[in-house]
Write an enzyme that holds these catalytic residues in place. Structure first.
Site, mmCIF file in Angstrom:
data_model
loop_
_atom_site.group_PDB
_atom_site.id
_atom_site.type_symbol
_atom_site.label_atom_id
_atom_site.label_comp_id
_atom_site.label_asym_id
_atom_site.label_seq_id
_atom_site.Cartn_x
_atom_site.Cartn_y
_atom_site.Cartn_z
ATOM 1 N N THR A 34 0.834 -1.187 0.000
ATOM 2 C CA THR A 34 0.000 0.000 0.000
ATOM 3 C C THR A 34 0.882 1.255 0.000
ATOM 4 O OG1 THR A 34 -1.751 -1.135 1.195
ATOM 5 C CG2 THR A 34 -1.683 1.263 1.409
ATOM 6 N N ARG A 47 -14.554 -6.932 -0.735
ATOM 7 C CA ARG A 47 -13.930 -6.565 0.524
ATOM 8 C C ARG A 47 -13.406 -5.132 0.458
ATOM 9 N NH1 ARG A 47 -8.442 -4.860 2.110
ATOM 10 N NH2 ARG A 47 -8.214 -5.391 4.315
ATOM 11 N N ILE A 48 -13.649 -4.352 1.498
ATOM 12 C CA ILE A 48 -13.146 -2.984 1.603
ATOM 13 C C ILE A 48 -12.208 -2.920 2.797
ATOM 14 C CG2 ILE A 48 -13.763 -0.584 2.078
ATOM 15 C CD1 ILE A 48 -16.417 -1.148 0.605
ATOM 16 N N GLY A 49 -11.035 -2.348 2.594
ATOM 17 C CA GLY A 49 -10.045 -2.276 3.653
ATOM 18 C C GLY A 49 -9.993 -0.926 4.326
ATOM 19 N N ASP A 50 -8.900 -0.690 5.038
ATOM 20 C CA ASP A 50 -8.765 0.539 5.818
ATOM 21 C C ASP A 50 -8.413 1.755 4.985
ATOM 22 O OD1 ASP A 50 -5.513 1.219 6.267
ATOM 23 O OD2 ASP A 50 -6.000 -0.798 5.628
ATOM 24 N N THR A 65 -0.620 1.624 6.969
ATOM 25 C CA THR A 65 -0.450 0.485 6.071
ATOM 26 C C THR A 65 -0.338 -0.783 6.898
ATOM 27 O OG1 THR A 65 1.008 -0.542 4.426
ATOM 28 C CG2 THR A 65 2.055 0.909 6.020
ATOM 29 N N GLY A 66 -0.809 -1.896 6.342
ATOM 30 C CA GLY A 66 -0.736 -3.156 7.056
ATOM 31 C C GLY A 66 -2.019 -3.949 6.929
ATOM 32 N N GLY A 86 -5.590 -4.399 7.065
ATOM 33 C CA GLY A 86 -6.691 -3.446 7.053
ATOM 34 C C GLY A 86 -7.694 -3.644 8.157
#
Length: 323
Positions: A188, A216-219, A238-239, A241
């Site tokens: 990211t 899927r939706i991440g951070d 980053t990492g 989510g």
């Protein structure tokens, strides 16, 4: 007080990487840092600077954003991004993109040209067409390298994050063995900046997780999780989510500064080293005073930073890279 900038190319970097995989990313970070330095010296606003730098990171295939975006479990692309202005706290976010070359710029258009903060999937794609942003066929983002990454993750029956090494489950012996390619993922990207007047901005962009479920939706696109900026600081995370969302990582840094009166570095270190599980998260942040923090609890994190007084750093592990 002067300007400051920090950017990242993903956390989870293993303790060693072969030169052919490490050096292109180091060079890319150095290149993007220079773009940001030049922009800040030319008095561009922090919001313009973070968009400019992240746009550049999105077109570099060595990172998990834009051209380098990783694939879903169906072998498709679903990109996401967000951007936030610290002074106004205006923000924009997008997810589920399949054709947009620069997701971060579409996020900014959502912020500036709609009454909303977040658009996703078909709605975001339609908005992109209406705004006339650059789009390409989704096949543009599907590279041989990312097909290989997806196949490795499927064989391991794992969802992979950033640079985490894919693990092969040997059911016969009951052991877990790393795949030969220790660099299975790209990372990211994000950028934070502050100008000499204390104006702040943050932007983050990603292709998500290798082998993630479709939808899927991440951070990265969640304001307060992967991206946040106010009058005190700007943060890009980053990492993993799901960990970042649960911990509202970016907002927590700002909240500790606001309510506990902690310094940027104190707040960032608490969030990364005390409030999130080891091996999951990293972030870059700047304060209104021009301070920089880049903590991580993974083996390494691709990162770079600079200040107006001439300080400049590109690093992966605990020590800066020597020029």
């Amino acid at each position: 007080m002067g300007w400051a900038i920090a950017l990242h190319g993903g956390a989870g970097v293993p303790y060693s990487l072969p030169p052919e995989r490490r050096q292109p990313r180091e060079e890319a970070l150095r290149h993007c840092l220079q773009i940001g330095i030049k922009a800040l010296n030319s008095k561009m606003t922090p919001l313009d600077v973070v968009e400019l730098v992240v746009r550049e990171l999105e077109i570099i295939p060595h990172f998990n954003a834009g051209r380098g975006s990783v694939l879903t479990n169906k072998g498709t692309i679903e990109m996401e991004a967000s951007i936030m202005d610290g002074n106004t706290m205006k923000c924009g976010a997008v997810s589920g993109l399949t054709t947009v070359v620069n997701a971060v710029s579409l996020a900014r258009l959502v912020m500036e040209n709609t009454p909303h903060i977040y658009l996703a999937f078909d709605g975001a794609e339609e908005f992109a067409r209406q705004q006339g942003v650059e789009t390409v066929d989704s096949s543009h983002f599907i590279t041989e390298e990312n097909i290989e990454r997806l196949n490795q993750a499927k064989e391991a029956n794992r969802v992979q994050i950033d640079y985490t090494q894919p693990i092969y489950n040997d059911t016969k012996s009951g052991t877990e063995t790393p795949f030969a390619n220790g660099d299975s993922q790209t990372g990211t990207v994000g950028c934070v900046a502050v100008d000499s007047n204390g104006n702040l901005a943050s932007a983050t962009s990603t292709g998500g997780l290798v082998n993630k479920m479709v939808g899927r939706i991440g951070d990265t696109s969640v304001i307060g999780a992967g991206t946040y900026a106010n009058e005190l600081c700007a943060v890009s995370a980053t990492g993993v989510g799901e960990v970042i969302i649960r911990g509202t990582v970016a907002r927590d840094v700002a909240a500790l500064m606001e309510f506990k009166r902690l310094s940027l570095k104190e707040a960032a270190n608490i969030v990364i080293h005390e409030r999130t599980p080891k091996g999951t998260v990293g972030l870059v942040a700047v304060s209104a005073a021009g301070d920089i923090a880049m903590p991580y609890n993974t083996p390494g994190m691709f990162r770079a930073s600079a200040t107006e007084d001439g300080y400049s750093e590109v690093a992966i592990w605990s020590e800066p890279i020597i020029e």
